[in-house]
Design an enzyme around this catalytic site. Structure first.
Site, PDB file in Angstrom:
ATOM      1  N   HIS A  57       1.095  -0.922  -0.181  1.00 18.13           N
ATOM      2  CA  HIS A  57       0.117   0.320   0.028  1.00 18.13           C
ATOM      3  C   HIS A  57       1.420   0.885   0.524  1.00 18.13           C
ATOM      4  O   HIS A  57       1.785   1.387   0.575  1.00 18.13           O
ATOM      5  CB  HIS A  57      -0.445  -0.110   1.065  1.00 18.13           C
ATOM      6  CG  HIS A  57      -2.004  -1.071   1.254  1.00 18.13           C
ATOM      7  ND1 HIS A  57      -3.334  -1.163   2.082  1.00 18.13           N
ATOM      8  CD2 HIS A  57      -1.898  -2.580   0.254  1.00 18.13           C
ATOM      9  CE1 HIS A  57      -4.338  -2.358   1.234  1.00 18.13           C
ATOM     10  NE2 HIS A  57      -3.395  -2.583   0.691  1.00 18.13           N
ATOM     11  N   GLU A  59       1.199   3.722   1.982  1.00 16.25           N
ATOM     12  CA  GLU A  59       1.309   4.499   3.299  1.00 16.25           C
ATOM     13  C   GLU A  59       2.475   3.876   3.639  1.00 16.25           C
ATOM     14  O   GLU A  59       3.365   3.795   4.401  1.00 16.25           O
ATOM     15  CB  GLU A  59       0.146   4.326   4.104  1.00 16.25           C
ATOM     16  CG  GLU A  59      -1.033   5.236   3.608  1.00 16.25           C
ATOM     17  CD  GLU A  59      -2.005   4.489   3.266  1.00 16.25           C
ATOM     18  OE1 GLU A  59      -3.200   5.210   3.338  1.00 16.25           O
ATOM     19  OE2 GLU A  59      -1.565   3.610   2.564  1.00 16.25           O
ATOM     20  N   CYS A  87      -6.775   2.299   5.811  1.00 16.18           N
ATOM     21  CA  CYS A  87      -6.990   1.062   5.893  1.00 16.18           C
ATOM     22  C   CYS A  87      -7.035   0.745   7.150  1.00 16.18           C
ATOM     23  O   CYS A  87      -6.089   1.327   7.588  1.00 16.18           O
ATOM     24  CB  CYS A  87      -6.810  -0.059   4.853  1.00 16.18           C
ATOM     25  SG  CYS A  87      -5.183  -0.333   4.793  1.00 16.18           S
ATOM     26  N   CYS A  90      -2.392  -0.210   7.272  1.00 16.48           N
ATOM     27  CA  CYS A  90      -1.709   1.682   7.190  1.00 16.48           C
ATOM     28  C   CYS A  90      -2.165   1.741   8.238  1.00 16.48           C
ATOM     29  O   CYS A  90      -1.033   2.615   9.011  1.00 16.48           O
ATOM     30  CB  CYS A  90      -1.518   1.573   6.121  1.00 16.48           C
ATOM     31  SG  CYS A  90      -1.752   1.229   4.179  1.00 16.48           S
TER      32      CYS A  90
END
Length: 161
Positions: A57, A59, A87, A90
């Site tokens: 992801h 992040e 999410c 993260c």
């Protein structure tokens, strides 16, 4: 920090989300930057599809790179700007990294509505009692695992973080 800098940083995160989703098609509509002392020290964008890695992801990417740049697993004094609300994975990573402020643009509802990203379902799962979750858990070999923990606890030079 003035609001123009905040806008600059969030717009960079949004540009990275475009790179991931529209230009490279490497993953979802997610980009992030980490800022320290008013300067971007790392960037990340979603590469789940490109790298066949569900943890890639934006992040996480930005946090990993920021930690390398600063030479520490803790990002005290850093701020994250992300194109979308974090999410659960993260957000947890931000807590582990000691990030204390996150600016975000779109919401988890936007991600669900426009992209079919159902992160909200994960949040609902995490709120359940472990015995009621979709992933089942079975504990085995605890004595062997605890033996290593005990050995670790007695080490004067053990890793501290």
């Amino acid at each position: 920090m003035n609001s123009n800098k905040h806008e600059e940083f969030i717009h960079r995160a949004i540009e990275l989300s475009r790179k991931a989703s529209i230009e490279e098609k490497s993953g979802g509509v997610f980009g992030a930057v980490i800022v320290k002392d008013g300067v971007i020290i790392s960037e990340g964008y979603n590469q789940v599809i490109k790298n066949h890695d569900p943890t890639w992801h934006a992040e996480i990417h930005a946090i990993r790179d920021a930690c390398k740049v600063l030479g520490t697993p803790h990002l005290e004094g850093c701020v994250m700007y992300t194109s979308a609300e974090c999410c659960p994975m993260c957000l947890s990573a931000a807590y582990w990294a000691h990030i204390r402020h996150i600016y975000y643009a779109s919401t988890t509802k936007d991600a669900l509505e426009y992209g079919g990203f159902a992160d909200i379902n994960i949040l609902e799962e995490l709120r359940k009692d472990p015995s009621d979750r979709d992933i089942t858990f079975t504990q085995i070999s605890r004595p062997e695992a605890v033996a290593v923990w005990k050995e670790f606890s007695e080490m004067p030079d053990r890793a501290q973080y």
